[in-house]
Design a protein around this motif. Structure first.
Motif, mmCIF file in Angstrom:
data_model
loop_
_atom_site.group_PDB
_atom_site.id
_atom_site.type_symbol
_atom_site.label_atom_id
_atom_site.label_comp_id
_atom_site.label_asym_id
_atom_site.label_seq_id
_atom_site.Cartn_x
_atom_site.Cartn_y
_atom_site.Cartn_z
ATOM 1 N N MET A 3 -35.400 -13.272 13.971
ATOM 2 C CA MET A 3 -34.449 -13.482 15.051
ATOM 3 C C MET A 3 -34.871 -12.734 16.311
ATOM 4 S SD MET A 3 -30.385 -12.600 15.128
ATOM 5 C CE MET A 3 -30.705 -10.855 14.839
ATOM 6 N N VAL A 4 -35.231 -11.461 16.178
ATOM 7 C CA VAL A 4 -35.639 -10.671 17.334
ATOM 8 C C VAL A 4 -36.918 -11.244 17.933
ATOM 9 C CG1 VAL A 4 -36.420 -8.395 18.084
ATOM 10 C CG2 VAL A 4 -34.454 -8.593 16.551
ATOM 11 N N ASN A 5 -37.827 -11.698 17.073
ATOM 12 C CA ASN A 5 -39.078 -12.295 17.548
ATOM 13 C C ASN A 5 -38.810 -13.507 18.441
ATOM 14 O OD1 ASN A 5 -42.053 -12.705 17.440
ATOM 15 N ND2 ASN A 5 -41.501 -14.544 16.304
ATOM 16 N N GLU A 6 -37.866 -14.349 18.056
ATOM 17 C CA GLU A 6 -37.602 -15.556 18.845
ATOM 18 C C GLU A 6 -36.817 -15.239 20.122
ATOM 19 O OE1 GLU A 6 -33.507 -17.447 16.936
ATOM 20 O OE2 GLU A 6 -35.432 -18.279 16.332
ATOM 21 N N TYR A 7 -36.132 -14.079 20.166
ATOM 22 C CA TYR A 7 -35.437 -13.657 21.378
ATOM 23 C C TYR A 7 -36.396 -13.064 22.422
ATOM 24 C CZ TYR A 7 -30.731 -13.891 19.233
ATOM 25 O OH TYR A 7 -29.551 -14.290 18.645
ATOM 26 N N CYS A 8 -37.592 -12.672 21.997
ATOM 27 C CA CYS A 8 -38.495 -11.918 22.878
ATOM 28 C C CYS A 8 -39.703 -12.714 23.382
ATOM 29 C CB CYS A 8 -39.012 -10.671 22.147
ATOM 30 S SG CYS A 8 -37.723 -9.453 21.755
ATOM 31 N N ASN A 9 -40.105 -13.745 22.672
ATOM 32 C CA ASN A 9 -41.350 -14.432 23.004
ATOM 33 C C ASN A 9 -41.133 -15.645 23.904
ATOM 34 O OD1 ASN A 9 -42.918 -12.659 21.534
ATOM 35 N ND2 ASN A 9 -42.840 -13.875 19.668
ATOM 36 N N PRO A 10 -42.154 -16.018 24.695
ATOM 37 C CA PRO A 10 -42.050 -17.216 25.540
ATOM 38 C C PRO A 10 -41.755 -18.456 24.703
ATOM 39 C CG PRO A 10 -43.988 -15.925 26.117
ATOM 40 C CD PRO A 10 -43.446 -15.341 24.852
ATOM 41 N N CYS A 11 -41.088 -19.429 25.302
ATOM 42 C CA CYS A 11 -40.644 -20.631 24.613
ATOM 43 C C CYS A 11 -41.373 -21.847 25.174
ATOM 44 C CB CYS A 11 -39.138 -20.829 24.796
ATOM 45 S SG CYS A 11 -38.163 -19.318 24.565
ATOM 46 N N GLU A 12 -41.922 -22.668 24.298
ATOM 47 C CA GLU A 12 -42.577 -23.890 24.742
ATOM 48 C C GLU A 12 -41.529 -24.945 25.089
ATOM 49 O OE1 GLU A 12 -45.291 -25.039 21.658
ATOM 50 O OE2 GLU A 12 -46.906 -23.808 22.482
ATOM 51 N N ALA A 13 -41.839 -25.762 26.081
ATOM 52 C CA ALA A 13 -40.946 -26.844 26.478
ATOM 53 C C ALA A 13 -41.755 -27.886 27.237
ATOM 54 C CB ALA A 13 -39.814 -26.324 27.364
ATOM 55 N N LEU A 14 -41.240 -29.101 27.306
ATOM 56 C CA LEU A 14 -41.761 -30.113 28.217
ATOM 57 C C LEU A 14 -40.841 -30.153 29.425
ATOM 58 C CD1 LEU A 14 -42.818 -33.256 26.077
ATOM 59 C CD2 LEU A 14 -44.309 -31.695 27.346
ATOM 60 N N LEU A 18 -35.384 -24.572 9.025
ATOM 61 C CA LEU A 18 -34.304 -25.185 9.804
ATOM 62 C C LEU A 18 -34.751 -25.466 11.231
ATOM 63 C CD1 LEU A 18 -31.316 -25.955 10.299
ATOM 64 C CD2 LEU A 18 -30.858 -23.503 10.653
ATOM 65 N N ALA A 19 -35.181 -24.405 11.919
ATOM 66 C CA ALA A 19 -35.642 -24.559 13.301
ATOM 67 C C ALA A 19 -36.701 -23.497 13.576
ATOM 68 C CB ALA A 19 -34.483 -24.400 14.272
ATOM 69 N N PRO A 20 -37.941 -23.848 13.562
ATOM 70 C CA PRO A 20 -38.475 -25.204 13.425
ATOM 71 C C PRO A 20 -38.346 -25.723 11.987
ATOM 72 C CG PRO A 20 -40.259 -23.631 13.405
ATOM 73 C CD PRO A 20 -39.010 -22.840 13.687
ATOM 74 N N GLY A 21 -38.405 -27.026 11.897
ATOM 75 C CA GLY A 21 -38.288 -27.691 10.606
ATOM 76 C C GLY A 21 -37.401 -28.900 10.736
ATOM 77 N N THR A 77 -34.799 -19.984 23.033
ATOM 78 C CA THR A 77 -35.416 -19.056 22.091
ATOM 79 C C THR A 77 -36.742 -19.654 21.637
ATOM 80 O OG1 THR A 77 -34.139 -20.020 20.264
ATOM 81 C CG2 THR A 77 -33.285 -17.990 21.252
ATOM 82 N N SER A 78 -37.619 -18.808 21.146
ATOM 83 C CA SER A 78 -38.994 -19.213 20.874
ATOM 84 C C SER A 78 -39.164 -19.876 19.518
ATOM 85 C CB SER A 78 -39.903 -17.978 20.946
ATOM 86 O OG SER A 78 -41.228 -18.294 20.596
ATOM 87 N N GLY A 79 -40.046 -20.862 19.468
ATOM 88 C CA GLY A 79 -40.541 -21.391 18.208
ATOM 89 C C GLY A 79 -39.794 -22.555 17.606
ATOM 90 N N GLY A 80 -38.594 -22.883 18.097
ATOM 91 C CA GLY A 80 -37.770 -23.890 17.441
ATOM 92 C C GLY A 80 -38.309 -25.307 17.507
ATOM 93 N N LEU A 81 -39.169 -25.589 18.490
ATOM 94 C CA LEU A 81 -39.669 -26.956 18.661
ATOM 95 C C LEU A 81 -40.849 -27.280 17.761
ATOM 96 C CD1 LEU A 81 -39.496 -27.431 22.534
ATOM 97 C CD2 LEU A 81 -38.097 -28.550 20.809
ATOM 98 N N ASP A 123 -42.857 -18.418 14.341
ATOM 99 C CA ASP A 123 -43.825 -17.759 15.213
ATOM 100 C C ASP A 123 -44.885 -18.748 15.697
ATOM 101 O OD1 ASP A 123 -44.895 -15.237 16.356
ATOM 102 O OD2 ASP A 123 -46.604 -15.722 15.080
ATOM 103 N N VAL A 124 -44.978 -18.923 17.005
ATOM 104 C CA VAL A 124 -45.892 -19.900 17.596
ATOM 105 C C VAL A 124 -47.352 -19.508 17.342
ATOM 106 C CG1 VAL A 124 -46.656 -20.955 19.764
ATOM 107 C CG2 VAL A 124 -44.214 -20.569 19.345
ATOM 108 N N LYS A 125 -47.659 -18.231 17.519
ATOM 109 C CA LYS A 125 -49.033 -17.765 17.326
ATOM 110 C C LYS A 125 -49.507 -18.005 15.891
ATOM 111 C CE LYS A 125 -51.922 -13.622 17.904
ATOM 112 N NZ LYS A 125 -51.898 -12.172 18.291
ATOM 113 N N GLY A 126 -48.652 -17.708 14.926
ATOM 114 C CA GLY A 126 -49.007 -17.914 13.524
ATOM 115 C C GLY A 126 -49.226 -19.378 13.202
#
Length: 371
Positions: free
Chosen positions: A171-182, A123-126, A211-215, A99-102
């Motif tokens: 899983m559902v959280n990462e399918y629904c939230n905006p994803c950061e990227a460069l 794992l991802a992030p991690g 998907t959200s949060g993996g970076l 979770d990016v916000k957390g």
């Protein structure tokens, strides 16, 4: 130096991390939760347990007394409460959240902390951030860094070609939230479920999408060094299209609780899973345009006399290796610590990190533990 660790969350991952740490003589583990049935299952594994309500700050701080570290293996929405309790107790903090916000909350909390705060250690992030940064820093300038991770059933049978292998809420959280990227050197937010790509590994077709949060914090770290950095989840072909119907067309993204209920009811759990980490970087090295890749596939393995799934193995390896590297002085022990501060070679050489490569983890005997 031995560490006493409190693990918050008696679910699949919390149990695995507890068994892994407790199997080593330098660690003493207590698993905390409010669910007495879950704690009873943990106790069967030979781990100490404690009934703790982490939303009660006084109760949490008391549970953290004399603990060196706390690991949150709890749902992402409990991150602020557990991190705040860790700061008040003067305890090192680790978590597995996507979770990016957390994570931004933890980052702010760590600014004046006397102990370390290291979120997103799974794992991802991690681990994917460790592998991705390992590739990126080999380039004078990175054009594209593409990071892909998939926790998948080995034998899919339903239309989604998916089984429950980890936290449904996450899983559902990462399918629904905006994803950061460069994108073109600028930090942006891109929509989930977009940027669909297909590829083949070892004769098997896959797709991947945002998907959200993996970076984690990697975009910020690579700002000025990389033009494009992206993270996508790997699934079998067709998964993304069904998700778009459910989440966007039927608007279940506004009813994540219902979406979780549907998944938990309709999708069977499987212990026959696989975890793929596939990172690719292109850019210039000494004036030449080059490409470098990292690929690792993990499968279930036995640890401490019990068979564990690939997602349990890789998630536990991520956080236990990070904890062990900090305990032994190879990571900072104060303030906010990023995943990319971990050296990949040190991670994989670590006894816990080696589980990613399928290396068996030697376990201590009761006599060694007592000593």
């Amino acid at each position: 130096m031995n560490w006493d660790v409190l693990i918050v969350g008696a679910g699949k991952i919390g149990r695995m991390v507890g068994v892994v740490l407790e199997s080593q003589p330098e660690y003493n583990v207590t698993v905390a939760d409010t669910n007495e049935a879950a704690l009873a299952e943990v106790a069967k594994l030979g781990l100490k347990t404690a009934k703790v309500d982490v939303t009660n700050e006084e109760e949490l701080v008391a549970a953290l007394k004399d603990k060196n570290a706390v690991l949150s293996a709890a749902p992402y929405f409990l991150t602020p409460a557990i991190a705040t309790g860790a700061k008040k107790a003067g305890t090192h903090y680790f978590d597995l959240t996507e979770d990016v916000k957390g994570t931004k909350f933890v980052m702010d909390l760590a600014k004046d902390a006397d102990t370390a705060f290291m979120p997103q250690c799974g794992l991802a992030p991690g681990f994917v951030g460790v592998a991705g940064y390992h590739l990126a820093k080999q380039f004078d300038k990175v054009e594209d860094l593409s990071m892909r991770v998939g926790a998948l059933p080995r034998y899919p049978t339903n239309a989604l070609k998916y089984n429950i292998t980890w936290s449904t809420e996450g899983m559902v959280n990462e399918y629904c939230n905006p994803c950061e990227a460069l994108v073109d050197g600028k930090l942006v937010e891109v929509p989930p479920l977009e940027n669909l790509q297909t590829f083949t590994l070892n004769g098997t077709d896959f797709e991947c999408f945002n998907t959200s949060g993996g970076l984690g914090t990697l975009c910020e770290t690579l700002s000025g060094h990389a033009n494009n950095v992206s993270y996508r989840s790997i699934r079998y072909p067709g998964h993304r299209d069904i998700l778009k119907i459910l989440l966007q067309d039927l608007k279940l993204q506004d009813r994540q609780d219902l979406m979780c209920e549907i998944f938990n009811t309709a999708l069977p759990v499987t212990k026959q899973d696989t975890v793929t980490v596939f990172c690719t970087a292109t850019g210039t090295i000494n004036g030449k345009y080059e490409e470098k890749s990292f690929l690792n596939v993990s499968i279930p393995m036995e640890v401490a006399g019990k068979e564990w799934t690939a997602i349990q193995i890789t998630t536990a390896a991520g956080v236990t290796a990070a904890m062990d590297l900090m305990r032994t002085g190879k990571l900072p022990s104060k303030g906010f610590v990023r995943q990319e501060q971990i050296n990949l070679d040190e991670f994989l050489d670590n006894r816990f990190g080696g589980m990613f490569l399928g290396k068996p983890l030697e376990t201590s005997t009761a006599t060694e533990k007592a000593a």
